[in-house]
Design a protein around this motif. Structure first.
Motif, PDB file in Angstrom:
ATOM      1  N   TYR A  14     -70.989   6.153  20.755  1.00 42.98           N
ATOM      2  CA  TYR A  14     -70.955   5.122  21.785  1.00 42.98           C
ATOM      3  C   TYR A  14     -71.437   3.767  21.268  1.00 42.98           C
ATOM      4  CZ  TYR A  14     -70.016   8.415  25.641  1.00 42.98           C
ATOM      5  OH  TYR A  14     -69.450   9.325  26.496  1.00 42.98           O
ATOM      6  N   ASP A  15     -72.562   3.754  20.582  1.00 45.13           N
ATOM      7  CA  ASP A  15     -73.098   2.476  20.102  1.00 45.13           C
ATOM      8  C   ASP A  15     -72.131   1.807  19.138  1.00 45.13           C
ATOM      9  OD1 ASP A  15     -75.367   2.771  21.614  1.00 45.13           O
ATOM     10  OD2 ASP A  15     -76.631   3.468  19.956  1.00 45.13           O
ATOM     11  N   ALA A  16     -71.523   2.595  18.271  1.00 43.39           N
ATOM     12  CA  ALA A  16     -70.553   2.036  17.323  1.00 43.39           C
ATOM     13  C   ALA A  16     -69.351   1.455  18.042  1.00 43.39           C
ATOM     14  CB  ALA A  16     -70.110   3.118  16.330  1.00 43.39           C
ATOM     15  N   MET A  17     -68.882   2.145  19.071  1.00 48.05           N
ATOM     16  CA  MET A  17     -67.744   1.644  19.841  1.00 48.05           C
ATOM     17  C   MET A  17     -68.100   0.342  20.544  1.00 48.05           C
ATOM     18  SD  MET A  17     -65.501   3.961  19.166  1.00 48.05           S
ATOM     19  CE  MET A  17     -64.155   3.802  20.316  1.00 48.05           C
ATOM     20  N   ASP A  18     -69.330   0.270  21.084  1.00 44.53           N
ATOM     21  CA  ASP A  18     -69.765  -0.957  21.752  1.00 44.53           C
ATOM     22  C   ASP A  18     -69.839  -2.117  20.761  1.00 44.53           C
ATOM     23  OD1 ASP A  18     -69.976   0.353  24.171  1.00 44.53           O
ATOM     24  OD2 ASP A  18     -72.140   0.705  24.005  1.00 44.53           O
ATOM     25  N   GLU A  19     -70.286  -1.845  19.553  1.00 42.71           N
ATOM     26  CA  GLU A  19     -70.346  -2.892  18.528  1.00 42.71           C
ATOM     27  C   GLU A  19     -68.948  -3.375  18.175  1.00 42.71           C
ATOM     28  OE1 GLU A  19     -72.540  -1.596  15.131  1.00 42.71           O
ATOM     29  OE2 GLU A  19     -74.317  -1.061  16.305  1.00 42.71           O
ATOM     30  N   TYR A  20     -68.003  -2.446  18.034  1.00 40.14           N
ATOM     31  CA  TYR A  20     -66.614  -2.825  17.765  1.00 40.14           C
ATOM     32  C   TYR A  20     -66.082  -3.725  18.880  1.00 40.14           C
ATOM     33  CZ  TYR A  20     -65.374   0.128  13.720  1.00 40.14           C
ATOM     34  OH  TYR A  20     -65.264   0.676  12.466  1.00 40.14           O
ATOM     35  N   VAL A  21     -66.345  -3.340  20.125  1.00 43.93           N
ATOM     36  CA  VAL A  21     -65.859  -4.134  21.261  1.00 43.93           C
ATOM     37  C   VAL A  21     -66.428  -5.542  21.197  1.00 43.93           C
ATOM     38  CG1 VAL A  21     -66.041  -4.417  23.762  1.00 43.93           C
ATOM     39  CG2 VAL A  21     -65.418  -2.190  22.805  1.00 43.93           C
ATOM     40  N   GLU A  22     -67.718  -5.643  20.953  1.00 44.34           N
ATOM     41  CA  GLU A  22     -68.356  -6.958  20.907  1.00 44.34           C
ATOM     42  C   GLU A  22     -67.757  -7.834  19.808  1.00 44.34           C
ATOM     43  OE1 GLU A  22     -72.836  -8.916  20.357  1.00 44.34           O
ATOM     44  OE2 GLU A  22     -72.593  -6.754  20.613  1.00 44.34           O
ATOM     45  N   GLU A  23     -67.490  -7.238  18.661  1.00 47.85           N
ATOM     46  CA  GLU A  23     -66.991  -8.015  17.529  1.00 47.85           C
ATOM     47  C   GLU A  23     -65.507  -8.353  17.652  1.00 47.85           C
ATOM     48  OE1 GLU A  23     -68.001  -6.073  13.895  1.00 47.85           O
ATOM     49  OE2 GLU A  23     -70.160  -6.324  14.178  1.00 47.85           O
ATOM     50  N   GLU A  24     -64.761  -7.551  18.401  1.00 53.57           N
ATOM     51  CA  GLU A  24     -63.315  -7.780  18.511  1.00 53.57           C
ATOM     52  C   GLU A  24     -62.939  -8.683  19.685  1.00 53.57           C
ATOM     53  OE1 GLU A  24     -60.977  -6.865  16.388  1.00 53.57           O
ATOM     54  OE2 GLU A  24     -62.432  -5.892  15.081  1.00 53.57           O
ATOM     55  N   GLN A  25     -63.902  -9.006  20.536  1.00 48.12           N
ATOM     56  CA  GLN A  25     -63.616  -9.859  21.691  1.00 48.12           C
ATOM     57  C   GLN A  25     -63.079 -11.214  21.227  1.00 48.12           C
ATOM     58  OE1 GLN A  25     -63.746  -9.194  24.884  1.00 48.12           O
ATOM     59  NE2 GLN A  25     -65.309  -7.644  25.278  1.00 48.12           N
ATOM     60  N   GLY A  26     -61.989 -11.645  21.835  1.00 50.83           N
ATOM     61  CA  GLY A  26     -61.472 -12.990  21.607  1.00 50.83           C
ATOM     62  C   GLY A  26     -60.608 -13.181  20.381  1.00 50.83           C
ATOM     63  N   HIS A  27     -60.380 -12.135  19.601  1.00 49.70           N
ATOM     64  CA  HIS A  27     -59.574 -12.317  18.399  1.00 49.70           C
ATOM     65  C   HIS A  27     -58.116 -12.645  18.729  1.00 49.70           C
ATOM     66  CE1 HIS A  27     -62.463 -10.095  15.441  1.00 49.70           C
ATOM     67  NE2 HIS A  27     -63.092 -10.926  16.258  1.00 49.70           N
ATOM     68  N   ASP A  28     -57.647 -12.175  19.875  1.00 46.55           N
ATOM     69  CA  ASP A  28     -56.288 -12.532  20.290  1.00 46.55           C
ATOM     70  C   ASP A  28     -56.178 -14.034  20.545  1.00 46.55           C
ATOM     71  OD1 ASP A  28     -58.069 -12.111  22.387  1.00 46.55           O
ATOM     72  OD2 ASP A  28     -56.505 -11.533  23.814  1.00 46.55           O
ATOM     73  N   GLU A  29     -57.262 -14.648  21.022  1.00 42.04           N
ATOM     74  CA  GLU A  29     -57.244 -16.093  21.260  1.00 42.04           C
ATOM     75  C   GLU A  29     -57.251 -16.857  19.932  1.00 42.04           C
ATOM     76  OE1 GLU A  29     -56.754 -17.588  24.123  1.00 42.04           O
ATOM     77  OE2 GLU A  29     -56.670 -15.648  25.164  1.00 42.04           O
ATOM     78  N   TRP A  30     -57.888 -16.299  18.905  1.00 38.14           N
ATOM     79  CA  TRP A  30     -57.824 -16.922  17.582  1.00 38.14           C
ATOM     80  C   TRP A  30     -56.370 -17.035  17.131  1.00 38.14           C
ATOM     81  CZ3 TRP A  30     -61.911 -13.771  14.298  1.00 38.14           C
ATOM     82  CH2 TRP A  30     -63.190 -14.007  14.806  1.00 38.14           C
ATOM     83  N   ILE A  31     -55.609 -15.975  17.381  1.00 38.12           N
ATOM     84  CA  ILE A  31     -54.208 -15.970  16.952  1.00 38.12           C
ATOM     85  C   ILE A  31     -53.422 -17.042  17.694  1.00 38.12           C
ATOM     86  CG2 ILE A  31     -52.100 -14.590  16.803  1.00 38.12           C
ATOM     87  CD1 ILE A  31     -53.927 -12.106  16.648  1.00 38.12           C
ATOM     88  N   LEU A  32     -53.669 -17.181  18.985  1.00 38.94           N
ATOM     89  CA  LEU A  32     -52.977 -18.223  19.744  1.00 38.94           C
ATOM     90  C   LEU A  32     -53.344 -19.610  19.223  1.00 38.94           C
ATOM     91  CD1 LEU A  32     -53.172 -16.860  23.412  1.00 38.94           C
ATOM     92  CD2 LEU A  32     -51.276 -16.684  21.771  1.00 38.94           C
ATOM     93  N   ASP A  33     -54.601 -19.803  18.827  1.00 39.84           N
ATOM     94  CA  ASP A  33     -54.997 -21.082  18.233  1.00 39.84           C
ATOM     95  C   ASP A  33     -54.247 -21.329  16.929  1.00 39.84           C
ATOM     96  OD1 ASP A  33     -56.781 -21.632  20.281  1.00 39.84           O
ATOM     97  OD2 ASP A  33     -58.535 -20.870  19.194  1.00 39.84           O
ATOM     98  N   ASP A  34     -54.089 -20.294  16.113  1.00 39.38           N
ATOM     99  CA  ASP A  34     -53.332 -20.431  14.866  1.00 39.38           C
ATOM    100  C   ASP A  34     -51.881 -20.815  15.152  1.00 39.38           C
ATOM    101  OD1 ASP A  34     -55.592 -19.721  13.483  1.00 39.38           O
ATOM    102  OD2 ASP A  34     -54.921 -17.696  12.988  1.00 39.38           O
ATOM    103  N   LEU A  35     -51.309 -20.208  16.176  1.00 42.19           N
ATOM    104  CA  LEU A  35     -49.932 -20.526  16.539  1.00 42.19           C
ATOM    105  C   LEU A  35     -49.812 -21.983  16.983  1.00 42.19           C
ATOM    106  CD1 LEU A  35     -49.022 -17.195  18.341  1.00 42.19           C
ATOM    107  CD2 LEU A  35     -47.763 -18.171  16.405  1.00 42.19           C
ATOM    108  N   ARG A  36     -50.784 -22.451  17.734  1.00 38.22           N
ATOM    109  CA  ARG A  36     -50.766 -23.861  18.140  1.00 38.22           C
ATOM    110  C   ARG A  36     -50.807 -24.775  16.920  1.00 38.22           C
ATOM    111  NH1 ARG A  36     -54.584 -21.666  21.906  1.00 38.22           N
ATOM    112  NH2 ARG A  36     -53.617 -21.431  23.973  1.00 38.22           N
ATOM    113  N   ALA A  37     -51.617 -24.398  15.922  1.00 39.54           N
ATOM    114  CA  ALA A  37     -51.708 -25.200  14.696  1.00 39.54           C
ATOM    115  C   ALA A  37     -50.402 -25.194  13.913  1.00 39.54           C
ATOM    116  CB  ALA A  37     -52.847 -24.688  13.823  1.00 39.54           C
TER     117      ALA A  37
END
Length: 227
Positions: A70-93
């Motif tokens: 559980y703790d490992a999964m929670d850490e993954y969730v925390e670290e992966e939040q918002g990465h899809d928005e990074w991709i959209l920013d790259d597309l805008r660039a």
């Protein structure tokens, strides 16, 4: 032999199939085009946006004896939040209408890969999801930073167009070390088999995503022979 070492050995052929896809080999040699990179980012958005929901679904489906994850999964969730928005920013660039991508549809290959991930969790052994983690993070470590440099030098794009590739390449170096430690604690043969099976499948499915991307146009002579 540790399970993580077994996982690497037993999926090596499938990994080679992914890395041999022409567009990946071309990118590593500097053979790139803006349409290819935009297509890659578009498909990346459509599977990365599912990473957090998949992690949460996997955690919810874990049997009681895997509560230690559980703790490992929670850490993954925390670290992966918002990465899809990074991709959209790259597309805008890159000059792309990111909102059109957000509300658009993935390719069939991407849709199938995501569906397989949800199905693995819901219908099979939820630990099979770690097969997807192995494929995506391992591929990122192997290719992301190198490919970003080659693509940027070939296309002359700004640094702002590579936040996803560069950040993921660095983050996933840390993640793979943590992943290896987690896999060392997977001792049940059925769980191990489920992870290996899923990893082999995800290597093939991810390769299909890359096969669907447009290849850079090859310069030709007047006679139509490759230059």
């Amino acid at each position: 032999m540790s399970f993580h070492t077994q996982l690497l050995q037993q999926t090596d052929t499938a990994r080679g199939g992914l890395l041999s896809v022409p567009i990946i080999q071309g990118a590593l040699q500097g053979q790139v085009s803006l349409p290819s990179y935009i297509a890659f980012l578009t498909e990346a958005y459509h599977h990365v946006k599912h990473t957090v929901p998949l992690l949460k679904a996997c955690k919810a489906a874990l049997p009681a004896h895997h509560v230690w994850l559980y703790d490992a999964m929670d850490e993954y969730v925390e670290e992966e939040q918002g990465h899809d928005e990074w991709i959209l920013d790259d597309l805008r660039a890159c000059g792309v209408d990111a909102e059109a991508v957000r509300h658009g549809q993935p390719s069939h290959a991407t849709e199938v890969m995501v569906a397989y991930a949800y199905d693995t969790i819901a219908r099979g052994n939820p630990l099979g999801f770690f097969g997807m983690v192995h494929v995506l993070e391992g591929t990122s470590v192997a290719l992301a930073l190198m490919a970003a440099d080659r693509i940027q030098s070939g296309l002359g794009l700004p640094d702002a167009a590579f936040s996803y590739l560069r950040s993921h390449g660095t983050l996933d170096q840390e993640h793979t070390a943590h992943f290896a430690l987690l896999m060392e604690r997977i001792e049940d043969p059925q769980d191990q088999a489920a992870i290996v099976h899923a990893a082999r499948a995800f290597f093939r499915l991810y390769a299909d995503v890359f096969r669907g991307l447009p290849l850079p146009q090859v310069a030709t002579t007047a006679q139509g022979v490759p230059a």
